[in-house]
Motif scaffolding. Structure first.
Motif, mmCIF file in Angstrom:
data_model
loop_
_atom_site.group_PDB
_atom_site.id
_atom_site.type_symbol
_atom_site.label_atom_id
_atom_site.label_comp_id
_atom_site.label_asym_id
_atom_site.label_seq_id
_atom_site.Cartn_x
_atom_site.Cartn_y
_atom_site.Cartn_z
ATOM 1 N N GLY A 192 0.782 -1.240 0.000
ATOM 2 C CA GLY A 192 0.000 0.000 0.000
ATOM 3 C C GLY A 192 0.808 1.281 0.000
ATOM 4 O O GLY A 192 0.303 2.334 0.364
ATOM 5 N N GLN A 193 2.082 1.226 -0.425
ATOM 6 C CA GLN A 193 2.908 2.436 -0.418
ATOM 7 C C GLN A 193 2.828 3.202 -1.738
ATOM 8 O O GLN A 193 3.409 4.280 -1.867
ATOM 9 C CB GLN A 193 4.382 2.090 -0.124
ATOM 10 C CG GLN A 193 4.602 1.466 1.234
ATOM 11 C CD GLN A 193 4.230 2.412 2.367
ATOM 12 O OE1 GLN A 193 4.668 3.552 2.404
ATOM 13 N NE2 GLN A 193 3.395 1.945 3.286
ATOM 14 N N GLY A 194 2.137 2.617 -2.728
ATOM 15 C CA GLY A 194 1.951 3.345 -3.988
ATOM 16 C C GLY A 194 2.782 2.837 -5.150
ATOM 17 O O GLY A 194 2.909 3.530 -6.162
ATOM 18 N N LYS A 195 3.317 1.626 -5.050
ATOM 19 C CA LYS A 195 4.152 1.098 -6.144
ATOM 20 C C LYS A 195 3.354 0.954 -7.443
ATOM 21 O O LYS A 195 3.767 1.470 -8.482
ATOM 22 C CB LYS A 195 4.719 -0.282 -5.760
ATOM 23 C CG LYS A 195 5.703 -0.246 -4.610
ATOM 24 C CD LYS A 195 6.163 -1.640 -4.223
ATOM 25 C CE LYS A 195 5.091 -2.453 -3.535
ATOM 26 N NZ LYS A 195 4.678 -1.944 -2.216
ATOM 27 N N SER A 196 2.230 0.259 -7.372
ATOM 28 C CA SER A 196 1.473 -0.006 -8.605
ATOM 29 C C SER A 196 0.921 1.291 -9.197
ATOM 30 O O SER A 196 0.947 1.482 -10.416
ATOM 31 C CB SER A 196 0.329 -0.984 -8.325
ATOM 32 O OG SER A 196 0.846 -2.170 -7.773
ATOM 33 N N SER A 197 0.437 2.197 -8.335
ATOM 34 C CA SER A 197 -0.079 3.481 -8.835
ATOM 35 C C SER A 197 1.043 4.266 -9.510
ATOM 36 O O SER A 197 0.845 4.871 -10.565
ATOM 37 C CB SER A 197 -0.660 4.329 -7.693
ATOM 38 O OG SER A 197 -1.560 3.583 -6.915
ATOM 39 N N ARG B 184 -0.740 14.009 -3.812
ATOM 40 C CA ARG B 184 -1.738 14.284 -2.780
ATOM 41 C C ARG B 184 -2.737 13.135 -2.624
ATOM 42 O O ARG B 184 -3.092 12.488 -3.616
ATOM 43 C CB ARG B 184 -2.541 15.545 -3.150
ATOM 44 C CG ARG B 184 -1.735 16.802 -3.237
ATOM 45 C CD ARG B 184 -1.458 17.326 -1.855
ATOM 46 N NE ARG B 184 -0.687 18.550 -1.953
ATOM 47 C CZ ARG B 184 -1.192 19.765 -1.742
ATOM 48 N NH1 ARG B 184 -2.462 19.921 -1.454
ATOM 49 N NH2 ARG B 184 -0.414 20.820 -1.822
ATOM 50 N N SER C 99 -6.154 11.873 -2.751
ATOM 51 C CA SER C 99 -7.278 12.448 -3.488
ATOM 52 C C SER C 99 -8.142 11.367 -4.116
ATOM 53 O O SER C 99 -7.623 10.391 -4.672
ATOM 54 C CB SER C 99 -6.721 13.370 -4.586
ATOM 55 O OG SER C 99 -7.709 13.611 -5.551
HETATM 56 N N1 ADP Z 1 -3.445 9.903 -4.370
HETATM 57 C C1 ADP Z 1 -4.161 8.926 -3.801
HETATM 58 N N2 ADP Z 1 -5.049 9.211 -2.825
HETATM 59 C C2 ADP Z 1 -5.759 8.216 -2.256
HETATM 60 N N3 ADP Z 1 -5.645 6.911 -2.554
HETATM 61 C C3 ADP Z 1 -4.770 6.568 -3.503
HETATM 62 C C4 ADP Z 1 -3.993 7.552 -4.182
HETATM 63 N N4 ADP Z 1 -3.205 6.930 -5.087
HETATM 64 C C5 ADP Z 1 -3.497 5.607 -4.990
HETATM 65 N N5 ADP Z 1 -4.421 5.382 -4.047
HETATM 66 C C6 ADP Z 1 -4.939 4.059 -3.606
HETATM 67 O O1 ADP Z 1 -3.988 3.525 -2.692
HETATM 68 C C7 ADP Z 1 -3.997 2.106 -2.780
HETATM 69 C C8 ADP Z 1 -2.598 1.527 -2.650
HETATM 70 O O2 ADP Z 1 -1.810 1.935 -3.735
HETATM 71 P P1 ADP Z 1 -0.930 0.895 -4.604
HETATM 72 O O3 ADP Z 1 -0.331 1.714 -5.689
HETATM 73 O O4 ADP Z 1 -1.760 -0.284 -5.016
HETATM 74 O O5 ADP Z 1 0.171 0.458 -3.558
HETATM 75 P P2 ADP Z 1 1.214 -0.787 -3.597
HETATM 76 O O6 ADP Z 1 1.358 -1.203 -5.021
HETATM 77 O O7 ADP Z 1 2.489 -0.246 -3.035
HETATM 78 O O8 ADP Z 1 0.636 -1.858 -2.739
HETATM 79 C C9 ADP Z 1 -4.666 1.768 -4.090
HETATM 80 O O9 ADP Z 1 -5.832 1.031 -3.788
HETATM 81 C C10 ADP Z 1 -5.026 3.078 -4.732
HETATM 82 O O10 ADP Z 1 -6.336 3.065 -5.261
#
Ligand code: ADP
Ligand code: MG
Length: 266
Positions: free
Chosen positions: A12-17, A218, A220
């Motif tokens: 949940g640290q944002g890798k995939s996003s 941010r 969002s």
């Molecule tokens: N800017 C943002 N604000 C709120 N939630 C977000 C934002 N960017 C991504 N997310 C959510 O955060 C969650 C975790 O991100 P993710 O990229 O899947 O992390 P990881 O790959 O490191 O596990 C996702 O479900 C995504 O929908």
């Protein structure tokens, strides 16, 4: 071909996003991009709306060498220059394969080698744990983006991730550089960053050179919507937005462009 991954050894640290938005932005900027889903959860494949059919080869078959690299590469809908090697939960089986191979850490690098002539940039999305798959992703990476939430979990992830990268450098396995630390889901109230986010950002900048930090992404619902709708972040950012949501990715584009120039000079 420049190989970039998003590493952060917590979920949940944002890798995939990060990989999703970076891949789309680089493809829109004119680079030919290969996105690699190296997480058995397959989130990147889902985010890129890939509809995996039961017998289609994925990263599992590509790394095991049971299919040629090009047989595991698929076009991404609506993009001319973006391609994907998908994953599903069967990729979990690669952990054992990599740990018994002896050269697991360099296996992914080796298998991606034939893509060199056809792609400008390869972006890899790894799983969260410090297992063989993550090691193989670090072993393949020339540049690493570290996304981290601005809280205690994100701080721990930043320390563990930089230590893991350092280990690879010390043992001369490879020499990845940190392309940027991306503060993920940064929370603001009005004109101010929340105290929690500000405090943890300061802690982090005490550990890692502040110039490595990218503008933050941010927190969002618009970003979540961009992910679920498949639209690029730029489509949901209006010019009058005070803090454009795609700011971190614009800065990433600058850094990648500069690395690409150096890359083509060697
Ligand atoms: N800017 C943002 N604000 C709120 N939630 C977000 C934002 N960017 C991504 N997310 C959510 O955060 C969650 C975790 O991100 P993710 O990229 O899947 O992390 P990881 O790959 O490191 O596990 C996702 O479900 C995504 O929908
Ligand atoms: Mg992920």
């Amino acid at each position: 071909m420049l190989i970039i991954s998003a590493m952060s050894l917590s979920g949940g640290q944002g890798k995939s996003s990060t990989i999703l938005f970076t891949a789309k932005m680089l493809a829109e900027a004119g680079y030919t991009v290969l996105a690699v889903d190296a997480d058995p959860q397959g989130n990147l494949s889902t985010f890129l709306q890939h509809d995996l059919q039961p017998n289609e080869p994925t990263l599992l078959e590509v790394v095991k060498g049971s299919v040629a690299l090009e047989d595991g590469i698929y076009p991404v809908k609506d993009y001319d220059r973006l391609f994907l090697i998908p994953a599903d939960d069967a990729l979990e089986g690669l952990q054992d394969y990599l740990s018994t191979s002896g050269i697991g850490a360099l296996m992914m690098k080796q298998r991606l080698e034939p893509a060199k002539g056809n792609f400008d940039i390869c972006l890899i999305d790894p799983p969260p744990q410090r297992f063989q798959l993550s090691r193989s992703v670090i072993g393949a990476s020339e540049q690493i983006i570290i996304p981290v939430e601005l809280n205690v979990k994100g701080f721990g992830s930043l320390i563990r991730t930089t230590a893991a990268i350092q280990e690879f450098i010390e043992f001369k396995i490879c020499h990845p550089e940190i392309l940027g630390v991306l503060p993920f889901r940064d929370r603001w109230t009005g004109l101010n960053r929340t105290i929690e986010c500000e405090t943890w950002l300061n802690h982090m900048q005490g550990e890692i050179a502040p110039e490595l930090f990218l503008p933050s992404l941010r927190e969002s619902t618009k970003v979540v919507r961009a992910i679920s709708s498949g639209l690029p972040l730029s489509a949901l950012t209006s010019p009058e937005d005070k803090y454009p949501l795609d700011e971190p990715f614009k800065e990433l584009l600058k850094r990648v462009t500069s690395k690409m120039e150096k890359h083509s000079n060697v």
